[in-house]
Design a protein around this motif. Structure first.
Motif, PDB file in Angstrom:
ATOM      1  N   ALA A 128      12.688  -9.949  61.700  1.00 47.87           N
ATOM      2  CA  ALA A 128      12.235 -11.209  61.358  1.00 47.87           C
ATOM      3  C   ALA A 128      12.203 -11.403  59.743  1.00 47.87           C
ATOM      4  N   ASP A 129      11.920 -10.444  58.971  1.00 47.14           N
ATOM      5  CA  ASP A 129      11.920 -10.360  57.637  1.00 47.14           C
ATOM      6  C   ASP A 129      11.797  -9.061  57.021  1.00 47.14           C
ATOM      7  N   ARG A 130      11.732  -9.056  55.702  1.00 43.32           N
ATOM      8  CA  ARG A 130      11.764  -7.734  54.861  1.00 43.32           C
ATOM      9  C   ARG A 130      10.600  -6.796  55.426  1.00 43.32           C
ATOM     10  N   ALA A 131       9.351  -7.497  55.230  1.00 43.78           N
ATOM     11  CA  ALA A 131       8.266  -6.858  55.765  1.00 43.78           C
ATOM     12  C   ALA A 131       8.225  -6.182  57.280  1.00 43.78           C
ATOM     13  N   ALA A 132       8.820  -6.820  58.201  1.00 42.89           N
ATOM     14  CA  ALA A 132       9.107  -6.398  59.565  1.00 42.89           C
ATOM     15  C   ALA A 132      10.070  -4.780  59.556  1.00 42.89           C
ATOM     16  N   PHE A 133      11.018  -5.096  58.789  1.00 37.20           N
ATOM     17  CA  PHE A 133      12.062  -4.131  58.548  1.00 37.20           C
ATOM     18  C   PHE A 133      11.152  -2.867  57.884  1.00 37.20           C
ATOM     19  N   THR A 134      10.447  -3.275  56.778  1.00 32.26           N
ATOM     20  CA  THR A 134       9.664  -2.111  56.075  1.00 32.26           C
ATOM     21  C   THR A 134       8.863  -1.212  56.885  1.00 32.26           C
ATOM     22  N   GLU A 135       8.052  -2.126  57.718  1.00 28.44           N
ATOM     23  CA  GLU A 135       7.174  -1.583  58.653  1.00 28.44           C
ATOM     24  C   GLU A 135       7.982  -0.562  59.691  1.00 28.44           C
ATOM     25  N   PHE A 136       8.797  -0.900  60.200  1.00 27.22           N
ATOM     26  CA  PHE A 136       9.610  -0.184  60.965  1.00 27.22           C
ATOM     27  C   PHE A 136      10.281   1.048  60.313  1.00 27.22           C
ATOM     28  N   SER A 137      11.092   0.804  59.275  1.00 21.84           N
ATOM     29  CA  SER A 137      11.832   1.804  58.516  1.00 21.84           C
ATOM     30  C   SER A 137      10.759   2.916  57.848  1.00 21.84           C
ATOM     31  N   SER A 138       9.702   2.422  57.704  1.00 22.54           N
ATOM     32  CA  SER A 138       8.670   3.505  56.865  1.00 22.54           C
ATOM     33  C   SER A 138       8.116   4.262  58.032  1.00 22.54           C
ATOM     34  N   PHE A 139       7.666   3.918  59.247  1.00 24.32           N
ATOM     35  CA  PHE A 139       7.192   4.640  60.216  1.00 24.32           C
ATOM     36  C   PHE A 139       8.219   6.015  60.497  1.00 24.32           C
ATOM     37  N   TRP A 140       9.724   5.492  60.523  1.00 22.72           N
ATOM     38  CA  TRP A 140      10.458   6.575  60.946  1.00 22.72           C
ATOM     39  C   TRP A 140      10.681   7.301  59.751  1.00 22.72           C
ATOM     40  N   GLN A 141      10.462   7.141  58.507  1.00 18.61           N
ATOM     41  CA  GLN A 141      10.836   7.919  57.293  1.00 18.61           C
ATOM     42  C   GLN A 141       9.655   8.890  57.111  1.00 18.61           C
ATOM     43  N   ARG A 142       8.374   8.655  57.840  1.00 19.60           N
ATOM     44  CA  ARG A 142       7.452   9.347  57.838  1.00 19.60           C
ATOM     45  C   ARG A 142       7.470  10.270  58.892  1.00 19.60           C
ATOM     46  N   ASN A 143       8.177  10.070  59.849  1.00 13.83           N
ATOM     47  CA  ASN A 143       8.000  10.921  61.338  1.00 13.83           C
ATOM     48  C   ASN A 143       9.301  11.666  61.452  1.00 13.83           C
ATOM     49  N   ALA A 144      10.434  11.429  60.859  1.00 13.77           N
ATOM     50  CA  ALA A 144      11.736  11.675  61.469  1.00 13.77           C
ATOM     51  C   ALA A 144      12.514  11.496  60.165  1.00 13.77           C
ATOM     52  N   GLU A 145      13.827  11.698  60.398  1.00 13.00           N
ATOM     53  CA  GLU A 145      14.922  11.417  59.341  1.00 13.00           C
ATOM     54  C   GLU A 145      15.558  10.107  59.604  1.00 13.00           C
ATOM     55  N   PHE A 146      15.390   9.334  58.851  1.00 14.47           N
ATOM     56  CA  PHE A 146      15.794   7.819  59.014  1.00 14.47           C
ATOM     57  C   PHE A 146      16.828   7.593  57.911  1.00 14.47           C
ATOM     58  N   GLY A 147      18.189   7.211  58.551  1.00 14.97           N
ATOM     59  CA  GLY A 147      19.416   7.017  57.453  1.00 14.97           C
ATOM     60  C   GLY A 147      19.543   5.341  57.757  1.00 14.97           C
ATOM     61  N   LEU A 148      19.663   4.544  56.571  1.00 13.85           N
ATOM     62  CA  LEU A 148      20.276   3.077  56.591  1.00 13.85           C
ATOM     63  C   LEU A 148      21.614   2.958  56.498  1.00 13.85           C
ATOM     64  N   GLU A 149      22.458   2.611  57.331  1.00 10.50           N
ATOM     65  CA  GLU A 149      23.873   2.316  57.187  1.00 10.50           C
ATOM     66  C   GLU A 149      24.030   0.967  56.650  1.00 10.50           C
ATOM     67  N   ARG A 150      23.336  -0.045  56.923  1.00  6.09           N
ATOM     68  CA  ARG A 150      23.793  -1.483  56.602  1.00  6.09           C
ATOM     69  C   ARG A 150      22.470  -2.423  56.722  1.00  6.09           C
ATOM     70  N   LEU A 151      22.389  -3.369  55.849  1.00  4.25           N
ATOM     71  CA  LEU A 151      21.144  -4.143  55.777  1.00  4.25           C
ATOM     72  C   LEU A 151      21.700  -5.541  55.384  1.00  4.25           C
TER      73      LEU A 151
END
Length: 232
Positions: A128-151
């Motif tokens: 929905a917005d940057r905050a929703a994406f940050t919440e999602f990506s931050s969780f996986w950055q803390r708990n696994a390896e997260f790689g962003l390809e395109r935003l």
């Protein structure tokens, strides 16, 4: 205005990773039927690979309780699988923040595509917005390896093929220019692989994944549902 994100989550505890690892020559995509409570049904579409190997992988998978083949079209097969574990049970040994994992289910986001690999999940989703994406990506950055390809903003046009990796694009272009896709073929898989300095099996996997991606972005959305079939 919403955001569209494409990313990878490298986490071998994610559902069906063991299946994708067993059938590396196949493309495995997953959708989750969340109306089935804490254990959402898996709808798995598999393109390529040996039918016997794929179905044996489902049978042997620790996170699949039972499965059924619900449709087939060419070398594409669709399965419905009942998970043996909830997400919390499956990921609890690797992820400490189970409350955060449960909160993701109510995040203001829609995951539209999940490709299962031997390393984890490749996903494309709307946020929905940057905050929703940050919440999602931050969780996986803390708990696994997260790689962003395109935003990108969801209003920005995206031409077919933008979801391909650089190696997939290189493989497609080289195979095309060398006449691999012509009828009759002007070259062999081994010759194209030699040009790219990779093995024929690696080239075959790249071409199959690239072709699957292009189909998903173009004609797949226009297809009717696969016909019902009985389990083989």
């Amino acid at each position: 205005m919403g955001l569209i994100a494409e990313f990878q989550i490298d986490c071998d505890a994610l559902p069906l990773v063991s299946v994708a690892e067993t059938v590396p020559k196949a493309s495995v995509t997953l959708s989750l039927q969340y109306n089935h409570g804490r254990r959402p049904l898996f709808i798995v579409t598999v393109t390529g690979g040996s039918k016997q190997t794929i179905e044996r992988a489902f049978t042997d998978a620790y996170d699949v309780q039972e499965w059924t083949c619900i449709g087939t079209a060419g070398d594409t097969r669709r399965y419905q699988a009942m998970p043996a574990l909830s997400f919390e049970e499956q990921l609890g040994g690797q992820i400490n923040d189970l409350d955060g994992l449960e909160a993701l289910a109510t995040a203001d986001a829609i995951i539209e595509r999940i490709t299962v690999t031997a390393d984890g999940w490749e996903q494309m989703g709307w946020f929905a917005d940057r905050a929703a994406f940050t919440e999602f990506s931050s969780f996986w950055q803390r708990n696994a390896e997260f790689g962003l390809e395109r935003l990108t903003r969801d209003a920005e046009p995206k031409s077919p093929g933008n979801g391909l990796t650089d190696r997939q694009l290189e493989a497609l272009r080289t195979a095309y220019e060398m006449g691999y896709f012509e009828i009759p073929r002007r070259t062999s898989l081994d010759t194209v692989a030699g040009e790219l300095d990779i093995s024929a099996s690696s080239l075959s996997e790249r071409l199959r994944r690239a072709q699957t991606q292009l189909i998903q972005e173009t004609v797949a959305t226009l297809w009717p549902p696969l016909p019902e079939t009985q389990k083989q």
